[in-house]
Motif scaffolding. Structure first.
Motif, PDB file in Angstrom:
ATOM      1  N   VAL A 219       0.853  -1.181   0.000  1.00  0.00           N
ATOM      2  CA  VAL A 219       0.000   0.000   0.000  1.00  0.00           C
ATOM      3  C   VAL A 219       0.890   1.233   0.000  1.00  0.00           C
ATOM      4  O   VAL A 219       1.882   1.281   0.726  1.00  0.00           O
ATOM      5  CB  VAL A 219      -0.899  -0.024   1.264  1.00  0.00           C
ATOM      6  CG1 VAL A 219      -1.588   1.305   1.465  1.00  0.00           C
ATOM      7  CG2 VAL A 219      -1.910  -1.155   1.158  1.00  0.00           C
ATOM      8  N   TRP A 220       0.558   2.209  -0.836  1.00  0.00           N
ATOM      9  CA  TRP A 220       1.270   3.482  -0.837  1.00  0.00           C
ATOM     10  C   TRP A 220       0.336   4.584  -0.361  1.00  0.00           C
ATOM     11  O   TRP A 220      -0.837   4.582  -0.705  1.00  0.00           O
ATOM     12  CB  TRP A 220       1.756   3.827  -2.245  1.00  0.00           C
ATOM     13  CG  TRP A 220       3.043   3.180  -2.615  1.00  0.00           C
ATOM     14  CD1 TRP A 220       4.306   3.702  -2.510  1.00  0.00           C
ATOM     15  CD2 TRP A 220       3.213   1.863  -3.175  1.00  0.00           C
ATOM     16  NE1 TRP A 220       5.245   2.794  -2.956  1.00  0.00           N
ATOM     17  CE2 TRP A 220       4.617   1.672  -3.377  1.00  0.00           C
ATOM     18  CE3 TRP A 220       2.342   0.837  -3.525  1.00  0.00           C
ATOM     19  CZ2 TRP A 220       5.140   0.492  -3.902  1.00  0.00           C
ATOM     20  CZ3 TRP A 220       2.859  -0.333  -4.041  1.00  0.00           C
ATOM     21  CH2 TRP A 220       4.241  -0.505  -4.222  1.00  0.00           C
ATOM     22  N   SER A 221       0.894   5.479   0.408  1.00  0.00           N
ATOM     23  CA  SER A 221       0.086   6.592   0.891  1.00  0.00           C
ATOM     24  C   SER A 221       0.902   7.878   0.818  1.00  0.00           C
ATOM     25  O   SER A 221       1.744   8.150   1.666  1.00  0.00           O
ATOM     26  CB  SER A 221      -0.349   6.317   2.344  1.00  0.00           C
ATOM     27  OG  SER A 221      -1.005   7.437   2.873  1.00  0.00           O
TER      28      SER A 221
ATOM     29  N   LEU B  25       3.817   9.020  10.460  1.00  0.00           N
ATOM     30  CA  LEU B  25       3.878   7.685   9.847  1.00  0.00           C
ATOM     31  C   LEU B  25       5.308   7.452   9.372  1.00  0.00           C
ATOM     32  O   LEU B  25       5.821   8.196   8.549  1.00  0.00           O
ATOM     33  CB  LEU B  25       2.901   7.596   8.669  1.00  0.00           C
ATOM     34  CG  LEU B  25       2.831   6.238   7.970  1.00  0.00           C
ATOM     35  CD1 LEU B  25       2.340   5.153   8.913  1.00  0.00           C
ATOM     36  CD2 LEU B  25       1.900   6.300   6.748  1.00  0.00           C
TER      37      LEU B  25
ATOM     38  N   LEU C 203       4.562  -0.537   3.730  1.00  0.00           N
ATOM     39  CA  LEU C 203       3.287  -0.935   4.323  1.00  0.00           C
ATOM     40  C   LEU C 203       2.748  -2.081   3.486  1.00  0.00           C
ATOM     41  O   LEU C 203       2.355  -1.888   2.328  1.00  0.00           O
ATOM     42  CB  LEU C 203       2.298   0.242   4.302  1.00  0.00           C
ATOM     43  CG  LEU C 203       2.692   1.446   5.158  1.00  0.00           C
ATOM     44  CD1 LEU C 203       1.784   2.640   4.857  1.00  0.00           C
ATOM     45  CD2 LEU C 203       2.605   1.084   6.646  1.00  0.00           C
TER      46      LEU C 203
ATOM     47  N   VAL D  99      -3.058  -4.333   7.035  1.00  0.00           N
ATOM     48  CA  VAL D  99      -1.869  -3.675   6.509  1.00  0.00           C
ATOM     49  C   VAL D  99      -0.878  -3.536   7.655  1.00  0.00           C
ATOM     50  O   VAL D  99      -1.217  -3.031   8.722  1.00  0.00           O
ATOM     51  CB  VAL D  99      -2.225  -2.287   5.929  1.00  0.00           C
ATOM     52  CG1 VAL D  99      -0.967  -1.553   5.492  1.00  0.00           C
ATOM     53  CG2 VAL D  99      -3.188  -2.444   4.756  1.00  0.00           C
ATOM     54  N   ALA D 100       0.342  -4.039   7.444  1.00  0.00           N
ATOM     55  CA  ALA D 100       1.354  -4.037   8.503  1.00  0.00           C
ATOM     56  C   ALA D 100       2.620  -3.343   8.035  1.00  0.00           C
ATOM     57  O   ALA D 100       2.992  -3.416   6.861  1.00  0.00           O
ATOM     58  CB  ALA D 100       1.675  -5.477   8.921  1.00  0.00           C
ATOM     59  N   PHE D 101       3.290  -2.680   8.964  1.00  0.00           N
ATOM     60  CA  PHE D 101       4.582  -2.070   8.674  1.00  0.00           C
ATOM     61  C   PHE D 101       5.622  -3.185   8.601  1.00  0.00           C
ATOM     62  O   PHE D 101       5.641  -4.083   9.443  1.00  0.00           O
ATOM     63  CB  PHE D 101       4.955  -1.073   9.781  1.00  0.00           C
ATOM     64  CG  PHE D 101       6.173  -0.269   9.467  1.00  0.00           C
ATOM     65  CD1 PHE D 101       6.066   0.938   8.787  1.00  0.00           C
ATOM     66  CD2 PHE D 101       7.434  -0.705   9.846  1.00  0.00           C
ATOM     67  CE1 PHE D 101       7.205   1.689   8.498  1.00  0.00           C
ATOM     68  CE2 PHE D 101       8.566   0.029   9.548  1.00  0.00           C
ATOM     69  CZ  PHE D 101       8.455   1.228   8.869  1.00  0.00           C
TER      70      PHE D 101
ATOM     71  N   GLY E  95      11.874  -6.098   5.026  1.00  0.00           N
ATOM     72  CA  GLY E  95      12.034  -6.237   3.588  1.00  0.00           C
ATOM     73  C   GLY E  95      11.460  -7.536   3.049  1.00  0.00           C
ATOM     74  O   GLY E  95      12.110  -8.252   2.278  1.00  0.00           O
ATOM     75  N   CYS E  96      10.257  -7.843   3.444  1.00  0.00           N
ATOM     76  CA  CYS E  96       9.616  -9.082   2.993  1.00  0.00           C
ATOM     77  C   CYS E  96       9.121  -8.953   1.557  1.00  0.00           C
ATOM     78  O   CYS E  96       8.839  -7.864   1.067  1.00  0.00           O
ATOM     79  CB  CYS E  96       8.447  -9.425   3.919  1.00  0.00           C
ATOM     80  SG  CYS E  96       9.014  -9.853   5.573  1.00  0.00           S
TER      81      CYS E  96
ATOM     82  N   VAL F 172       1.336   3.065  14.250  1.00  0.00           N
ATOM     83  CA  VAL F 172       1.405   1.749  13.613  1.00  0.00           C
ATOM     84  C   VAL F 172       0.837   0.700  14.573  1.00  0.00           C
ATOM     85  O   VAL F 172       1.381   0.495  15.659  1.00  0.00           O
ATOM     86  CB  VAL F 172       2.877   1.420  13.265  1.00  0.00           C
ATOM     87  CG1 VAL F 172       3.045  -0.039  12.886  1.00  0.00           C
ATOM     88  CG2 VAL F 172       3.362   2.331  12.150  1.00  0.00           C
TER      89      VAL F 172
ATOM     90  N   ALA G 299       0.171  -2.535  13.542  1.00  0.00           N
ATOM     91  CA  ALA G 299       0.447  -3.884  13.019  1.00  0.00           C
ATOM     92  C   ALA G 299       1.856  -3.882  12.461  1.00  0.00           C
ATOM     93  O   ALA G 299       2.217  -2.999  11.673  1.00  0.00           O
ATOM     94  CB  ALA G 299      -0.549  -4.268  11.933  1.00  0.00           C
ATOM     95  N   LEU G 300       2.656  -4.852  12.887  1.00  0.00           N
ATOM     96  CA  LEU G 300       4.081  -4.889  12.552  1.00  0.00           C
ATOM     97  C   LEU G 300       4.477  -6.309  12.195  1.00  0.00           C
ATOM     98  O   LEU G 300       4.175  -7.251  12.936  1.00  0.00           O
ATOM     99  CB  LEU G 300       4.881  -4.448  13.784  1.00  0.00           C
ATOM    100  CG  LEU G 300       6.400  -4.446  13.693  1.00  0.00           C
ATOM    101  CD1 LEU G 300       6.883  -3.207  12.938  1.00  0.00           C
ATOM    102  CD2 LEU G 300       7.026  -4.467  15.090  1.00  0.00           C
ATOM    103  N   ILE G 301       5.190  -6.454  11.094  1.00  0.00           N
ATOM    104  CA  ILE G 301       5.754  -7.760  10.758  1.00  0.00           C
ATOM    105  C   ILE G 301       6.987  -7.964  11.642  1.00  0.00           C
ATOM    106  O   ILE G 301       7.904  -7.150  11.613  1.00  0.00           O
ATOM    107  CB  ILE G 301       6.133  -7.839   9.268  1.00  0.00           C
ATOM    108  CG1 ILE G 301       4.857  -7.758   8.408  1.00  0.00           C
ATOM    109  CG2 ILE G 301       6.899  -9.122   8.974  1.00  0.00           C
ATOM    110  CD1 ILE G 301       5.099  -7.719   6.917  1.00  0.00           C
TER     111      ILE G 301
END
Lengths: 81, 81, 81, 81, 81
Positions: free
Chosen positions: C10-12, C19, C24, C36-38, C42-43, C68, C70-72
């Motif tokens: 996702v781009w914002s 932010l 994202l 949508v997670a931060f 680099g996945c 944020v 949600a975080l990977i």
């Protein structure tokens, strides 16, 4: 965060005094659920947005203890979808 | 935040001592789910309300550590719907 | 934490200033829900990931109050599945 | 908060040391979902209760960092239902 | 808290550095939902466990800001079920 689309606006004349002035937008997710989020960005009806929830949303307000548990943090660039 | 309508009131004579005095209202969402929220505004049966949840709700109480995870933060102006 | 798979990005361009810059990613869970997670790791598209949610996700950012939720936090080793 | 009814009790001999001593009750909501909540009030099987969740529940414990994310905060007066 | 049963283990070689070393177990609830929880107790496959979620789970880690939003806090004594 969750993605959604702005589908309305909510007005509340009778509110607790710590509710910040500003737009309260109704956001509908792809699954059809809806929530009301504070909008600091001036989003328009139909705009695709990114919403953060919980205490993370309230932490955006640094001078008051805002009772806000949903915040629009960005407008999603639609051409990238 | 979520939208709902006041559909009842809950009384609890046997409660922990940090539960603030005040109305505990049953709020039903459009989807049919129901929750119990603290009401600092004196809302009436059938009134449309905006509810904030989680630690953000408890932060409304500044002098006590209130065990409140749902708070009515405003009455929704129905003519704007 | 929840498990999911990266299914998009996702781009914002229009976002609140707190932010953090970074990817994202859209993550879809086995049940089909998406969030949508931060991504600080680099996945890649299709990668299996582990996501943490809520204020725990925001606490990863120690110098800013990042909005944020949600975080990977890791990439799941697929051969172990 | 959510309403529910006590439908059982859970015992855990092998637990982390910060889990407070006291009753862990199984509470079933009207919708049929069940959760386990700490009970500081001595509620009985079948009793209607009010449960608070999340960090608000843990904040009830002021001397320890209790790993409790669900707390019975009151017994609901059934005659008022 | 929620009840569940250990149904697997997750390995993540590529993870953020604040993820504590230790077992990340897949826990499946009675309803069939699954989540991944940090296990400080050494639980086995098939064991019935109690899981706490959110910032309460992360608070278990006192020396680091662990990105853990689900923690096994006890093994459920099965004979009491």
């Amino acid at each position: 965060m969750i993605r959604g689309r702005v589908t309305g606006r909510v007005w509340s004349s009778k509110a607790i005094e710590t509710l910040p002035g500003g737009a309260l937008l109704e956001v509908t997710t792809e699954g059809g659920a809806s929530l009301v989020a504070f909008d600091p960005l001036g989003c328009a009806q139909g705009e695709a947005v990114l919403v953060t929830q919980g205490s993370v949303a309230a932490a955006y307000f640094t001078k008051i203890r805002a009772p806000v548990d949903a915040l629009i943090i960005g407008s999603i660039d639609e051409t990238q979808d």
